[in-house]
Enzyme design. Structure first.
Site, PDB file in Angstrom:
ATOM      1  CG  ASP A 296     146.281   9.456 -57.960  1.00 35.48           C
ATOM      2  OD1 ASP A 296     147.361  10.064 -57.927  1.00 35.48           O
ATOM      3  OD2 ASP A 296     146.127   8.374 -58.565  1.00 35.48           O
ATOM      4  CB  CYS A 336     152.139  11.177 -60.044  1.00 31.85           C
ATOM      5  SG  CYS A 336     151.035  12.018 -61.182  1.00 31.85           S
TER       6      CYS A 336
HETATM    7  N1  SAH Z   1     143.692   7.693 -59.512  1.00 29.60           N
HETATM    8  C1  SAH Z   1     143.801   7.098 -60.822  1.00 29.60           C
HETATM    9  C2  SAH Z   1     144.775   7.810 -61.720  1.00 29.60           C
HETATM   10  C3  SAH Z   1     144.490   9.272 -61.912  1.00 29.60           C
HETATM   11  S1  SAH Z   1     145.133   9.919 -63.387  1.00 29.60           S
HETATM   12  C4  SAH Z   1     144.142   5.623 -60.698  1.00 29.60           C
HETATM   13  O1  SAH Z   1     144.370   5.120 -59.590  1.00 29.60           O
HETATM   14  O2  SAH Z   1     144.141   4.944 -61.714  1.00 29.60           O
HETATM   15  C5  SAH Z   1     144.498  11.511 -63.396  1.00 29.60           C
HETATM   16  C6  SAH Z   1     143.056  11.628 -63.850  1.00 29.60           C
HETATM   17  O3  SAH Z   1     142.662  12.977 -63.579  1.00 29.60           O
HETATM   18  C7  SAH Z   1     142.786  11.418 -65.326  1.00 29.60           C
HETATM   19  O4  SAH Z   1     141.866  10.382 -65.483  1.00 29.60           O
HETATM   20  C8  SAH Z   1     142.214  12.750 -65.838  1.00 29.60           C
HETATM   21  O5  SAH Z   1     141.157  12.584 -66.762  1.00 29.60           O
HETATM   22  C9  SAH Z   1     141.722  13.367 -64.578  1.00 29.60           C
HETATM   23  N2  SAH Z   1     141.677  14.854 -64.552  1.00 29.60           N
HETATM   24  C10 SAH Z   1     142.571  15.717 -65.066  1.00 29.60           C
HETATM   25  N3  SAH Z   1     142.217  16.993 -64.781  1.00 29.60           N
HETATM   26  C11 SAH Z   1     141.068  16.928 -64.058  1.00 29.60           C
HETATM   27  C12 SAH Z   1     140.221  17.904 -63.453  1.00 29.60           C
HETATM   28  N4  SAH Z   1     140.501  19.196 -63.527  1.00 29.60           N
HETATM   29  N5  SAH Z   1     139.149  17.475 -62.777  1.00 29.60           N
HETATM   30  C13 SAH Z   1     138.864  16.155 -62.667  1.00 29.60           C
HETATM   31  N6  SAH Z   1     139.615  15.203 -63.222  1.00 29.60           N
HETATM   32  C14 SAH Z   1     140.717  15.567 -63.913  1.00 29.60           C
END
Ligand code: SAH
Length: 392
Positions: A296, A336
């Site tokens: 996600d 999203c």
């Molecule tokens: N699945 C979560 C929402 C995800 S939001 C829920 O249900 O609440 C996206 C997340 O991806 C954020 O927390 C951000 O810190 C993380 N993120 C962004 N880039 C990333 C990367 N390259 N590797 C791992 N995490 C990452």
């Protein structure tokens, strides 16, 4: 109220109730409105067509009403009450096991630029347009009137959602009450909501139904929750009877939040581990034992120019995950990005499956929940897309 006139023929989309006036459609404005000011919109032949908030940018007006009516206290009360009726109709109000839902979803509730999430007695309000920012006190007052005693606090969180150039001096803070109590309940599970500093309004309310589906399938599986943020999917998977749950996020803060939320629900559970690591790095060296994987990621395409690059990103991410998954695994994969269509996302995942050389079936096609409604005249509002795949 200042009057804005459209170029000839540019009223067509408004006649079909599309809630935006693009700057290219504007012929002239009588007088110079301030950003966020209400303007009346007229066709080139002088017929009234809408009233809305004016703003500098490609969307010049966000429509509040297609009727020539005052935008006053009664207007806000009526709109918010209607939004609340929708949530009552879909059974989200008055539940002991769930006090977390979206009350206002911008265009989906005919209130472009406004988001309100409810966490128990606290509403977190977010303005995505200058007009909604200007109206925040009026909206807060109307919200209190509509929700009554059920609402004790309103936290306003628009520091990062408003155009920087507008220089509005926006600050996050309580408009009503104040509370240190930040635990919300979703489907009987508890979550710390970081509305002070967290992303969005502090929690991704839009994944509620999809988290339930993960719970439904988690029994006996080794779960990887990639991009875990507050650990929503992880907590559901644990309740669903997963053998192990690993949460990964590149942000240490997110990992801490996920760990805290697991503790809040399952204090001494040894099945959960969390890792602060980049997704692609983790996938490269990950074990081949995860048979339920959730991907996600944040929106890879924040606007149209980034679409091609984003599609490549989704393809690579999904291919890497599928390569390592054992036969008979489940992959929950999401996008999203509003700028990526359902078909484009599906094509990216299709390409990933082919690249990984896996036999893949689509079991479910997922989307945003009913408290994130899509205005039928504004299909752009359909942003969350997901696929549940059986990877053989
Ligand atoms: N699945 C979560 C929402 C995800 S939001 C829920 O249900 O609440 C996206 C997340 O991806 C954020 O927390 C951000 O810190 C993380 N993120 C962004 N880039 C990333 C990367 N390259 N590797 C791992 N995490 C990452």
């Amino acid at each position: 109220m200042k009057k804005l006139y459209l170029n000839k023929g540019k009223e067509e989309s408004l006649r079909r109730f599309h809630p935006w006036v693009f700057s290219g459609a504007v012929h002239h404005i009588e007088g110079q409105p301030e950003e966020g000011e209400l303007v009346q919109v007229f066709t080139s032949t002088g017929d009234f067509i809408a009233v809305g908030h004016w703003q500098i940018g490609s969307i010049a007006v966000r429509v509040l009403s297609f009727e020539d009516e005052p935008i006053d206290h009664q207007f806000w009360v009526r709109k918010l009450a209607t939004a609340y009726d929708v949530r009552k109709a879909i059974g989200l109000d008055g539940r002991a096991d769930n006090n977390t839902f979206r009350l206002v979803h911008g265009e989906g509730d005919n209130l472009p630029g406004l988001v309100i999430d409810l966490y128990g007695q606290t509403a977190v309000m977010q303005a995505h347009s200058v007009g909604m920012h200007v109206c925040r006190m009026e909206i807060a007052k109307a919200l209190k009137e509509v929700l009554g005693d059920a609402l004790q606090n309103i936290y306003y969180k628009s520091e990062t959602t408003l155009p920087f150039k507008a220089d509005l001096g926006q600050e996050n803070g309580f408009l009503l009450g104040s509370t240190p109590d930040n635990v919300a309940i979703e489907n009987g599970l508890k979550f710390h909501i970081d509305w002070l500093k967290g992303q969005k309004t502090g929690f991704f309310v839009d994944q509620r139904d999809n988290r339930s589906l993960v719970e439904h399938y988690a029994k006996g599986r080794n779960v990887l929750n990639m991009f875990c943020y507050t650990g929503g999917f992880s907590v559901y998977a644990l309740r669903g009877g997963a053998l192990s749950v690993h949460s990964v996020d590149s942000s240490q803060k997110a990992v801490d939040l996920a760990t805290a939320n697991v503790k809040l629900n399952f204090p001494d559970d040894q099945r959960h581990k969390a890792f602060a690591e980049d997704a692609f790095k983790f996938l490269e060296s990950m074990a081949d034992s995860y048979d339920l994987v959730i991907l996600d990621p944040p929106a890879f395409a924040k606007h149209r120019d980034a679409v091609r690059h984003a599609i490549k990103g989704y393809t690579k991410l999904n291919a890497r995950a599928m390569e390592k998954m054992p036969k008979g695994s489940l992959l929950f994969t999401f996008s999203c990005s509003q700028a990526i269509s359902k078909d484009q996302f599906r094509m990216a995942v299709f390409t990933a499956a082919a690249m990984a050389g896996r036999n893949v079936r689509i079991l479910h096609q997922l989307h945003q929940p009913a408290d994130h409604p899509v205005n039928i005249y504004h299909p752009e509002g359909e942003y969350l897309k997901g696929l549940v795949l059986y990877v053989d």
